[in-house]
Write a protein that holds these residues in place. Structure first.
Motif, short mmCIF file in Angstrom:
data_model
loop_
_atom_site.label_atom_id
_atom_site.label_comp_id
_atom_site.label_asym_id
_atom_site.label_seq_id
_atom_site.Cartn_x
_atom_site.Cartn_y
_atom_site.Cartn_z
N GLN A 104 7.95 4.40 1.76
CA GLN A 104 7.86 3.87 0.28
C GLN A 104 6.80 3.99 -1.05
OE1 GLN A 104 10.45 1.91 0.32
NE2 GLN A 104 10.65 1.89 2.15
N ARG A 106 3.47 5.02 -0.40
CA ARG A 106 2.41 4.32 -0.92
C ARG A 106 1.24 5.19 0.39
NH1 ARG A 106 5.45 0.00 -2.30
NH2 ARG A 106 5.86 -0.94 0.32
N ASN A 254 0.77 2.97 -6.11
CA ASN A 254 1.95 2.19 -5.54
C ASN A 254 0.88 1.08 -4.38
OD1 ASN A 254 3.85 4.17 -7.27
ND2 ASN A 254 4.07 5.33 -5.44
N THR A 255 0.31 2.00 -3.94
CA THR A 255 -0.34 0.98 -3.12
C THR A 255 -0.88 -0.22 -3.34
OG1 THR A 255 -0.70 2.73 -1.49
CG2 THR A 255 -2.48 0.90 -0.95
N ASP A 258 1.56 -3.23 -4.37
CA ASP A 258 1.76 -3.36 -3.50
C ASP A 258 0.82 -4.57 -3.00
OD1 ASP A 258 3.85 -4.18 -0.91
OD2 ASP A 258 2.96 -3.57 -0.10
N ARG A 262 0.99 -9.09 -3.08
CA ARG A 262 1.33 -9.57 -1.72
C ARG A 262 -0.30 -10.62 -1.57
NH1 ARG A 262 1.75 -6.71 2.84
NH2 ARG A 262 1.49 -5.23 2.38
#
Length: 265
Positions: A104, A106, A254-255, A258, A262
């Motif tokens: 993905q 990440r 990106n990490t 995400d 969450r």
């Protein structure tokens, strides 16, 4: 001690309390560690790790070969993508300062220190190959295949064989011959070599310590592997690793995006 009766078997089992052997998990882990284990050659281990955990693998005798698969914990569809790791970082030989990426885009883990070669090209051994080469590739046989051990480790985390992609390995090196394009086995970095990874998100780690698939030695050779994990902090925006390359910075962003969505700090 007789074990023919239930009482005898119970007494025998209880008498083993406190027994230690050379290759085993240490429970509880020594102070300051969350995981401490010696993995025999031809065996495997696994663990779910918190974000920020530092995972150190050490090859005490010089003939370990640690094949790794990484998954975002609880998300089997997000896993180590060796091809993307090589492509995005422009490097087939990861070392200190390199990132291990998911499919993905990440960062699953970063390599914070390494004195060991990393192989991104060969993956691990298979049942068919080890059976043809050594006469047996089963998990309980004398020459266990890495993929067979990965299946056992994966099952303990609700993962299936279809979840197992190509792995990365440490301690036994492979290079591409620039003239022929053939893979050359360069062997061990020597006794005491180690590599440390930092979990950049909650991470599930599967490790198969098995002979490298293109090791030219006739016999199946694989010695013990030391595994230690300690709590730590993940890479932050102010860390030089975060901005070391444009590609790496994008993967960290990106990490972070995400994890924030969450609710993971």
């Amino acid at each position: 001690m007789a074990t023919a009766t239930t009482h005898g078997a119970r007494d025998h089992a209880r008498a083993q309390a406190g027994t230690t052997v050379e290759t085993m998990p240490r429970v509880p882990a020594p102070a300051g560690l969350t995981w401490s284990e010696t993995v025999a050659g031809g065996n495997y281990t696994h663990r779910a790790l918190a974000r920020g955990t530092g995972l150190t693998l050490t090859d005490p005798a010089g003939d370990a070969c640690a094949h790794l698969l990484l998954f975002a914990t609880g998300r089997p569809w997000e896993r180590l993508n060796v091809a993307d790791t090589v492509k995005v970082l422009w490097n087939a030989y990861p070392g200190t300062g390199h990132l291990l990426l998911s499919d993905q885009g990440r960062v699953l883990a970063s390599i914070t220190a390494s004195a060991a070669p990393a192989d991104t090209m060969c993956g691990t051994s298979t049942l068919l190959r080890n059976t043809a080469r050594y006469g047996d590739g089963s998990p309980q046989g004398h020459a266990p295949a890495g993929r067979e051990l990965f299946k056992l480790a994966a099952a303990k985390h609700g993962l299936e064989p279809r979840d197992l992609g190509p792995s990365i390995s440490f301690f036994q090196g492979v290079r591409v011959d620039p003239g022929t394009g053939r893979l050359e086995f360069t062997g061990s970095a020597g006794p005491g070599a180690s590599v440390t990874l930092r979990a950049e998100m909650p991470l599930t780690v599967l490790v198969a310590n098995t002979a490298h698939p293109i090791d030219p030695r006739e016999d199946y050779v694989c010695t013990a592997l030391e595994v230690e994990a300690a709590p730590g902090a993940p890479t932050a925006p102010g860390d030089p690793l975060w901005t070391a390359t444009p590609e790496g910075e994008r993967a960290f962003l990106n990490t972070a995006d995400d994890l924030a969505a969450r609710g993971i700090q």
